[in-house]
Write a protein that holds these residues in place. Sequence first.
Motif, short mmCIF file in Angstrom:
data_model
loop_
_atom_site.label_atom_id
_atom_site.label_comp_id
_atom_site.label_asym_id
_atom_site.label_seq_id
_atom_site.Cartn_x
_atom_site.Cartn_y
_atom_site.Cartn_z
N HIS A 73 0.78 -1.28 -0.01
CA HIS A 73 -0.06 0.00 -0.05
C HIS A 73 0.76 1.30 -0.16
CE1 HIS A 73 -3.18 -3.02 0.76
NE2 HIS A 73 -2.63 -3.15 1.89
N ALA A 74 1.78 1.28 -0.65
CA ALA A 74 2.71 2.35 -0.77
C ALA A 74 1.98 3.75 -1.28
CB ALA A 74 4.09 2.00 -1.70
N GLY A 75 2.30 4.75 -0.68
CA GLY A 75 1.80 5.88 -0.90
C GLY A 75 0.36 6.19 -0.83
N GLN A 76 -0.44 5.10 -0.32
CA GLN A 76 -1.96 5.34 -0.14
C GLN A 76 -2.50 5.99 1.18
OE1 GLN A 76 -4.10 1.69 -0.22
NE2 GLN A 76 -3.17 0.90 -2.47
N ILE A 77 -3.39 6.61 1.25
CA ILE A 77 -3.87 7.21 2.43
C ILE A 77 -4.76 6.35 3.18
CG2 ILE A 77 -5.73 9.08 3.02
CD1 ILE A 77 -4.61 10.63 0.57
N SER A 78 -4.44 6.33 4.25
CA SER A 78 -5.00 5.40 5.23
C SER A 78 -5.28 5.98 6.80
CB SER A 78 -4.25 4.20 5.81
OG SER A 78 -2.84 4.49 6.15
N PHE A 79 -5.83 5.24 7.44
CA PHE A 79 -5.96 5.74 8.98
C PHE A 79 -4.74 5.02 9.78
CE2 PHE A 79 -10.61 5.25 7.93
CZ PHE A 79 -10.75 6.72 8.19
N PRO A 80 -4.38 5.57 10.76
CA PRO A 80 -3.07 5.02 11.66
C PRO A 80 -3.69 3.63 12.09
CG PRO A 80 -3.99 6.80 12.78
CD PRO A 80 -4.61 6.82 11.45
N GLY A 81 -2.96 2.63 12.02
CA GLY A 81 -3.14 1.00 12.43
C GLY A 81 -2.47 0.04 11.88
N GLY A 82 -2.76 -1.24 12.28
CA GLY A 82 -1.85 -2.24 11.78
C GLY A 82 -2.56 -3.48 12.41
N ARG A 83 -1.43 -4.52 12.52
CA ARG A 83 -1.73 -5.79 12.88
C ARG A 83 -1.93 -5.91 14.29
NH1 ARG A 83 2.04 -10.05 9.33
NH2 ARG A 83 1.59 -9.29 7.19
N GLN A 84 -2.65 -6.71 14.86
CA GLN A 84 -2.86 -7.13 16.35
C GLN A 84 -1.72 -7.95 16.77
OE1 GLN A 84 -6.94 -8.57 17.65
NE2 GLN A 84 -5.80 -10.02 19.31
N GLU A 85 -1.06 -7.26 18.04
CA GLU A 85 -0.01 -8.08 18.51
C GLU A 85 -0.43 -8.82 19.86
OE1 GLU A 85 2.92 -8.20 17.31
OE2 GLU A 85 2.75 -6.57 15.72
N PRO A 86 0.26 -10.14 20.08
CA PRO A 86 0.04 -10.73 21.12
C PRO A 86 -0.66 -9.87 22.58
CG PRO A 86 1.48 -11.90 19.90
CD PRO A 86 1.59 -10.58 19.53
N ALA A 87 0.23 -9.18 22.77
CA ALA A 87 0.13 -8.26 24.02
C ALA A 87 -1.07 -7.31 23.95
CB ALA A 87 1.26 -7.24 24.23
N ASP A 88 -1.73 -7.20 22.70
CA ASP A 88 -3.01 -6.31 22.66
C ASP A 88 -3.96 -6.94 23.07
OD1 ASP A 88 -1.15 -4.32 21.41
OD2 ASP A 88 -1.79 -4.96 19.43
N ALA A 89 -4.78 -6.35 24.25
CA ALA A 89 -6.04 -7.12 24.73
C ALA A 89 -7.12 -6.94 24.20
CB ALA A 89 -6.02 -6.39 26.29
N ALA A 90 -7.29 -6.01 23.39
CA ALA A 90 -8.46 -5.49 22.38
C ALA A 90 -8.09 -4.83 21.13
CB ALA A 90 -9.52 -5.04 23.31
N PRO A 91 -9.04 -4.76 20.21
CA PRO A 91 -8.52 -3.90 18.77
C PRO A 91 -8.31 -2.38 19.54
CG PRO A 91 -10.75 -5.15 18.57
CD PRO A 91 -10.31 -5.59 19.90
N GLU A 92 -8.90 -1.93 20.53
CA GLU A 92 -8.67 -0.75 20.76
C GLU A 92 -7.24 -0.45 21.28
OE1 GLU A 92 -12.90 -1.18 20.74
OE2 GLU A 92 -11.35 -2.45 21.97
N ASP A 93 -6.67 -1.56 21.75
CA ASP A 93 -5.36 -1.25 22.28
C ASP A 93 -4.42 -1.44 20.98
OD1 ASP A 93 -5.30 -1.58 25.27
OD2 ASP A 93 -6.18 -3.58 24.80
N THR A 94 -4.76 -2.19 20.29
CA THR A 94 -4.06 -2.03 18.92
C THR A 94 -4.18 -0.65 17.93
OG1 THR A 94 -4.50 -4.43 18.42
CG2 THR A 94 -3.75 -3.19 16.49
N ALA A 95 -5.37 -0.24 18.18
CA ALA A 95 -5.34 1.00 17.48
C ALA A 95 -4.61 2.02 18.18
CB ALA A 95 -6.95 1.42 17.14
N LEU A 96 -4.68 2.13 19.37
CA LEU A 96 -3.89 3.33 20.18
C LEU A 96 -2.50 2.91 20.07
CD1 LEU A 96 -6.14 3.24 23.43
CD2 LEU A 96 -6.06 5.09 21.44
N ARG A 97 -1.91 1.88 20.02
CA ARG A 97 -0.51 1.51 19.86
C ARG A 97 0.13 1.69 18.79
NH1 ARG A 97 1.80 -2.54 17.48
NH2 ARG A 97 -0.22 -3.69 17.61
N GLU A 98 -0.68 1.27 17.50
CA GLU A 98 -0.17 1.89 16.12
C GLU A 98 -0.08 3.29 16.02
OE1 GLU A 98 0.86 -0.05 13.53
OE2 GLU A 98 0.87 -2.14 14.62
#
Length: 207
Positions: A73-98
């Motif tokens: 997705h080089a050069g594309q416009i997006s929201f900040p975010g990414g893959r869930q990591e094992p330490a992320d308890a919920a999607p909110e944790d993933t979104a905030l961390r990323e």
Amino acid sequence: MTLDDLKKRFPGSAATGPRPGTVRGDHDLNPDYYEDAGLPEALREAAVLVPLVDRPEGLTVIFTQRTAHLSAHAGQISFPGGRQEPADAAPEDTALRETEEEIGLPRGRIEILGRLDTYVTRTGFRVTPVVGLVRPPFELDPDPTEVEEVFEVPLSFILDPANPQRHSRPLLGKERHFYAFPYGHRYIWGATAGMLVNLRDVLREAT
């Protein structure tokens, strides 16, 4: 759309958990998309933050433009975010961390309002869009290896009845259709635009 209107639909930081409704995705405009791409299969979990900024002149939406050298997705416009990591308890944790890793916006400046519908991509991700309210002042520190630019778009533009547009282009030997929000010289499309359509539907329910 005022802050009060927004909170009528997202009633507070305790409003986590999935919204009832169907799963959205690249298949919305292309019913055979996943079959051609070899899906469904084991989907990888991911989350993005849909950051709404409470500006005096009205609510805005933060976007990032990815750097041109990235392998995906080089050069594309997006929201900040990414893959869930094992330490992320919920999607909110993933979104905030990323978000903190990508643009340097600390989680303490973000009030979680709720989630949009899950979005499944052709590339095999199940993405949870997390809506957050960002209150100025704040300073950003984008990661130059991932983010070319951070910019804001008025929420009123997203909610304008003239948007979104439907565009198409050839992909995998077929004409594929997708949503797009052309904004000046920028072109917001694909999964990000699909999530904006979801946001627009949710906020229009509140008016």
